[in-house]
Write a protein that holds these residues in place. Structure first.
Motif, PDB file in Angstrom:
ATOM      1  N   SER A  74       0.811  -1.216   0.000  1.00  0.00           N
ATOM      2  CA  SER A  74       0.000   0.000   0.000  1.00  0.00           C
ATOM      3  C   SER A  74       0.842   1.262   0.000  1.00  0.00           C
ATOM      4  N   ASP A  75       2.092   1.148   0.466  1.00  0.00           N
ATOM      5  CA  ASP A  75       2.987   2.309   0.484  1.00  0.00           C
ATOM      6  C   ASP A  75       3.980   2.276  -0.667  1.00  0.00           C
ATOM      7  N   SER A  76       3.681   1.492  -1.703  1.00  0.00           N
ATOM      8  CA  SER A  76       4.617   1.337  -2.812  1.00  0.00           C
ATOM      9  C   SER A  76       4.479   2.465  -3.829  1.00  0.00           C
ATOM     10  N   GLU A  77       5.448   2.543  -4.708  1.00  0.00           N
ATOM     11  CA  GLU A  77       5.437   3.550  -5.769  1.00  0.00           C
ATOM     12  C   GLU A  77       4.259   3.352  -6.724  1.00  0.00           C
ATOM     13  N   ASN A 129       1.615   7.021 -10.930  1.00  0.00           N
ATOM     14  CA  ASN A 129       1.597   5.619 -11.344  1.00  0.00           C
ATOM     15  C   ASN A 129       0.244   4.940 -11.175  1.00  0.00           C
ATOM     16  N   LEU A 130      -0.574   5.440 -10.260  1.00  0.00           N
ATOM     17  CA  LEU A 130      -1.853   4.811  -9.958  1.00  0.00           C
ATOM     18  C   LEU A 130      -2.768   4.824 -11.183  1.00  0.00           C
ATOM     19  N   ASN A 131      -3.286   3.651 -11.538  1.00  0.00           N
ATOM     20  CA  ASN A 131      -4.149   3.506 -12.723  1.00  0.00           C
ATOM     21  C   ASN A 131      -3.444   3.951 -14.001  1.00  0.00           C
ATOM     22  N   SER A 132      -2.123   3.921 -13.969  1.00  0.00           N
ATOM     23  CA  SER A 132      -1.368   4.423 -15.113  1.00  0.00           C
ATOM     24  C   SER A 132      -0.192   3.498 -15.452  1.00  0.00           C
ATOM     25  N   ALA A 133       0.703   3.271 -14.504  1.00  0.00           N
ATOM     26  CA  ALA A 133       1.821   2.355 -14.743  1.00  0.00           C
ATOM     27  C   ALA A 133       1.266   0.946 -14.927  1.00  0.00           C
ATOM     28  N   ARG A 134       1.782   0.230 -15.903  1.00  0.00           N
ATOM     29  CA  ARG A 134       1.274  -1.101 -16.209  1.00  0.00           C
ATOM     30  C   ARG A 134       2.396  -1.947 -16.801  1.00  0.00           C
ATOM     31  N   GLY A 135       2.117  -3.224 -16.968  1.00  0.00           N
ATOM     32  CA  GLY A 135       3.117  -4.135 -17.510  1.00  0.00           C
ATOM     33  C   GLY A 135       3.796  -4.982 -16.444  1.00  0.00           C
ATOM     34  N   PHE A 136       3.314  -4.875 -15.204  1.00  0.00           N
ATOM     35  CA  PHE A 136       3.939  -5.609 -14.109  1.00  0.00           C
ATOM     36  C   PHE A 136       3.837  -7.127 -14.314  1.00  0.00           C
ATOM     37  N   GLU A 137       2.711  -7.573 -14.844  1.00  0.00           N
ATOM     38  CA  GLU A 137       2.547  -9.006 -15.072  1.00  0.00           C
ATOM     39  C   GLU A 137       3.502  -9.501 -16.157  1.00  0.00           C
ATOM     40  N   VAL A 138       3.787  -8.649 -17.133  1.00  0.00           N
ATOM     41  CA  VAL A 138       4.748  -9.030 -18.180  1.00  0.00           C
ATOM     42  C   VAL A 138       6.139  -9.170 -17.582  1.00  0.00           C
ATOM     43  N   ILE A 139       6.518  -8.249 -16.705  1.00  0.00           N
ATOM     44  CA  ILE A 139       7.819  -8.360 -16.034  1.00  0.00           C
ATOM     45  C   ILE A 139       7.876  -9.637 -15.206  1.00  0.00           C
ATOM     46  N   SER A 172      10.484   0.688  -1.474  1.00  0.00           N
ATOM     47  CA  SER A 172       9.787   1.498  -2.456  1.00  0.00           C
ATOM     48  C   SER A 172       9.621   2.895  -1.869  1.00  0.00           C
ATOM     49  N   ASN A 173       9.483   3.875  -2.717  1.00  0.00           N
ATOM     50  CA  ASN A 173       9.468   5.268  -2.258  1.00  0.00           C
ATOM     51  C   ASN A 173       8.263   5.990  -2.866  1.00  0.00           C
ATOM     52  N   GLN A 174       7.108   5.838  -2.228  1.00  0.00           N
ATOM     53  CA  GLN A 174       5.890   6.421  -2.763  1.00  0.00           C
ATOM     54  C   GLN A 174       5.956   7.942  -2.790  1.00  0.00           C
ATOM     55  N   THR A 175       6.504   8.539  -1.742  1.00  0.00           N
ATOM     56  CA  THR A 175       6.623  10.000  -1.690  1.00  0.00           C
ATOM     57  C   THR A 175       7.546  10.505  -2.791  1.00  0.00           C
ATOM     58  N   GLY A 176       8.636   9.786  -3.000  1.00  0.00           N
ATOM     59  CA  GLY A 176       9.564  10.175  -4.052  1.00  0.00           C
ATOM     60  C   GLY A 176       8.935  10.112  -5.421  1.00  0.00           C
ATOM     61  N   ALA A 177       8.093   9.096  -5.636  1.00  0.00           N
ATOM     62  CA  ALA A 177       7.401   8.977  -6.922  1.00  0.00           C
ATOM     63  C   ALA A 177       6.385  10.103  -7.090  1.00  0.00           C
ATOM     64  N   ALA A 178       5.689  10.437  -6.006  1.00  0.00           N
ATOM     65  CA  ALA A 178       4.674  11.481  -6.070  1.00  0.00           C
ATOM     66  C   ALA A 178       5.282  12.841  -6.371  1.00  0.00           C
ATOM     67  N   ASN A 179       6.466  13.088  -5.824  1.00  0.00           N
ATOM     68  CA  ASN A 179       7.075  14.414  -5.946  1.00  0.00           C
ATOM     69  C   ASN A 179       8.129  14.518  -7.037  1.00  0.00           C
TER      70      ASN A 179
END
Length: 318
Positions: free
Chosen positions: A71-74, A80-90, A139-146
């Motif tokens: 829940s605290d991940s990037e 990234n929320l509802n935007s970054a994708r392809g995790f299953e391919v990785i 993971s750095n959720q704050t870093g991704a947000a900012n």
């Protein structure tokens, strides 16, 4: 010369092209095969895998931190929320690589190779991917947000975010060219379609015919997750048309169009680059590869720092 000398040393802390030559000699073939299957199944996946590498490197460096669950991940940061994708391919690529050479190849390196192969399979040109990254433990959720550039950022803010990770204004324009493939959600550009800056009309730097098309696709109070190609002229094909779109006011995102249509006092260099890439695809391809190598070198974990994750979504058990 200094950089080449350091790369040739191949010592601790240095990424190099032949890092897995002995420990996993078939790595490139395995990753290529799986990326090919993923793009064959969904052409858009090439852009998604390329974007994963970008969004990984801008936060904590290129350490695979964007792949971590929690829940605290990037993954749950606004960019990234509802935007970054392809995790299953990785995940699928990682499983295939583990079957070939267990416990050897990091998730961060798999993301880097997948990005290159995605561009090549979408019609672009390859570059030499330097390898030897290890996976981060947090993971750095704050870093991704900012830290990740936003479609709503001014050009000055975008340039400063690139500079914060060691990338130049040239890299800003060049790497933005990745938007020659992929799609954007209505939520990321509908501010340009209606009552732009209180004018009661669309953004004047958006071509009127394209504005009408996007208004129909993304009506007021419509579904913000509906998507449209970022490059309307050559969908899913990696070329230099993106830059000609900007010259013709057909950039979908404000952060794209601003490279050509922003304040002339702050965009002279970006305008020149857009024009150069628009008229010379070879120049764009060459610089894109160089900028991707540079981006891939952002604060990698090497040597005994970090780990090689068994599962890209979680850190290894202690």
């Amino acid at each position: 010369m200094l950089l080449m000398g350091l790369l040739c040393l191949g010592g601790k802390g240095q990424l190099r092209a032949d890092y897995y030559a002995s420990s996993c000699p078939n790595l490139s073939k395995v990753v290529w095969r799986e990326v090919f299957k993923a793009i064959q199944n969904e052409m858009r996946m090439g852009a998604s895998l390329l974007r994963l590498h970008f969004h990984d490197c801008f936060v904590n460096g290129c350490d695979g931190s964007i792949l971590l669950d929690g829940s605290d991940s990037e993954k749950f940061a606004p960019p990234n929320l509802n935007s970054a994708r392809g995790f299953e391919v990785i995940d699928t690529i990682k499983a295939a690589v583990e079957n070939e050479c267990n416990g050897i190849v990091s998730c961060a390196d798999i993301v880097a190779i997948s990005a290159r192969d995605s561009v090549l399979l979408s019609g672009g040109r390859p570059w030499t991917v330097l390898l030897g990254r290890r996976d981060g433990l947090v993971s750095n959720q704050t870093g991704a947000a900012n830290g990740l550039p936003s479609p709503f950022d001014s050009l000055g803010v975008i340039i400063s975010k690139f500079a914060a990770v060691g990338l130049s204004t040239t890299d800003v324009v060049t790497l933005s060219g990745a938007h020659t493939i992929g799609r954007a959600r209505c939520a990321l550009f509908n501010n340009r379609l209606f009552n732009f800056s209180g004018t009661g009309a669309a953004d004047p730097t958006l071509d009127s015919s394209l504005a009408s098309q996007l208004q129909s696709l993304c009506p007021l109070n419509g579904d913000g997750n509906v998507t449209t190609p970022l490059d309307q002229s050559s969908i899913d094909f990696f070329d230099n048309h993106y830059f000609n779109n900007l010259i013709n006011n057909k950039g979908v995102l404000s952060s794209d169009q601003i490279l050509f249509s922003g304040d002339a006092a702050t965009t002279t260099s970006t305008i020149t680059l857009v024009q150069s890439y628009g008229s010379n695809s070879g120049l764009f391809f060459s610089q894109f590869g160089s900028s991707m190598v540079k981006m891939g070198n952002i604060s990698p974990l090497t040597g005994n720092v970090g780990e090689v994750r068994k599962n890209c979504r979680v850190v290894n058990s202690s």
